[in-house]
Design an enzyme around this catalytic site. Structure first.
Site, PDB file in Angstrom:
ATOM      1  N   CYS A   1       7.395   4.695   1.812  1.00 27.06           N
ATOM      2  CA  CYS A   1       7.760   4.252   3.153  1.00 27.06           C
ATOM      3  C   CYS A   1       9.204   3.755   3.146  1.00 27.06           C
ATOM      4  CB  CYS A   1       6.841   3.127   3.623  1.00 27.06           C
ATOM      5  SG  CYS A   1       5.107   3.557   3.674  1.00 27.06           S
TER       6      CYS A   1
ATOM      7  N   ALA B   1       0.813  -1.216   0.000  1.00 25.39           N
ATOM      8  CA  ALA B   1       0.000   0.000   0.000  1.00 25.39           C
ATOM      9  C   ALA B   1       0.843   1.262   0.000  1.00 25.39           C
ATOM     10  CB  ALA B   1      -0.930   0.014   1.224  1.00 25.39           C
ATOM     11  N   CYS B   2       2.159   1.126   0.115  1.00 26.31           N
ATOM     12  CA  CYS B   2       3.007   2.301   0.302  1.00 26.31           C
ATOM     13  C   CYS B   2       4.246   2.213  -0.559  1.00 26.31           C
ATOM     14  CB  CYS B   2       3.405   2.426   1.768  1.00 26.31           C
ATOM     15  SG  CYS B   2       4.523   3.790   2.100  1.00 26.31           S
ATOM     16  N   GLY B   3       4.597   3.302  -1.206  1.00 25.06           N
ATOM     17  CA  GLY B   3       5.783   3.316  -2.041  1.00 25.06           C
ATOM     18  C   GLY B   3       6.929   4.115  -1.475  1.00 25.06           C
TER      19      GLY B   3
END
Length: 270
Positions: A118, A114-116
């Protein structure tokens, strides 16, 4: 190679009955990306097109700018309890003379699906500078843009069976589909399709449109800018920082691209 989907038994509950039946799920597995033999990052992804994913990630991080910057990408010693290769560790070797920019790609822990962004070590590393300035306004018709989500959806084969994947698709400005990739992570889907473009020697993508199946976040705008994509369309909303970066970079940003309507946040359409 890893499977893209798997089958699990579930309880199907409706107003009048409950039954047990098989369901198709999108696979999510870790991929460790190594650079010149050293650990760089771990991302949660749907197996498949892993080399494209790694190439797109390195492009978006400003580490590479063309396929000539890569010497080789190969799976290495990711093994399970039986000693079999899990194909979950990929090492990318840069070509001789290609140096890693200071701080580029610095990630110290897991990147979720869900996160790039991070895992960046500092706020200064969140924004990466592109080597491909955008060409400015691109001539593209609103009628062409409105068709792209429909064309993309028809090619989302794994989504049709699971309902659990994001998609990113590259089109020409006349609406011709160049390539589409799916993944549990929206940033991974973008990395995969941009990595394909890099392998095909299409970077910068100065005459292309990138369409994504979800919202337009800062990270997705940045990936588009890093690949020289002048137009980004999203079926959902952009964030405020995404709009700010698009305006600053000269990227045309389209949100709520659905049916016959859209919001043009930056740039213009015909």
């Amino acid at each position: 190679m890893g499977r893209v989907t798997t089958r699990r038994a579930v309880l199907r509950v409706t107003a009048d009955r409950t039954i047990r039946r098989p369901d198709t799920l999108a696979v999510e597995e870790p991929l460790e990306i190594r650079l010149n033999g050293g650990a760089l990052t771990i991302t949660m992804r749907t197996p498949g097109h892993d080399v494209d994913l790694a190439h797109g990630f390195l492009l978006a991080e400003g580490i590479i700018g063309s396929r000539d910057d890569i010497a080789i990408a190969r799976y290495c010693d990711g093994v399970d309890d039986t000693g079999a290769n899990t194909y979950n560790v990929l090492d990318v070797q840069l070509a001789p003379g290609v140096a890693v920019p200071d701080g580029a790609g610095a990630r110290n822990f897991l990147t979720t699906s869900a996160c790039g962004v991070c895992g960046k070590e500092s706020l200064e590393q969140v924004r990466t500078r592109t080597r491909f300035p955008l060409p400015g306004d691109v001539d593209i018709a609103a009628s062409t843009l409105s068709e792209l989500p429909h064309l993309m959806r028809r090619q989302q084969k794994v989504f049709q069976s699971t309902g659990g994947l994001h998609a990113a698709a590259l089109f020409t400005t006349d609406g011709t589909l160049l390539q589409l990739r799916e993944d549990v992570g929206r940033h991974n889907a973008v990395d995969k399709v941009l990595g394909w473009a890099l392998s095909e020697n299409r970077i910068p993508l100065s005459d292309s449109v990138l369409v994504v199946s979800g919202r337009a976040s800062f990270e997705l705008v940045q990936k588009a800018v890093m690949a020289g994509v002048p137009v980004l369309g999203a079926v959902s909303a952009p964030s405020s920082l995404a709009v700010d970066l698009a305006e600053e970079s000269g990227l045309t940003l389209i949100g709520f691209l659905r049916d016959d309507s859209m919001n043009v946040y930056t740039g213009s359409v015909l």
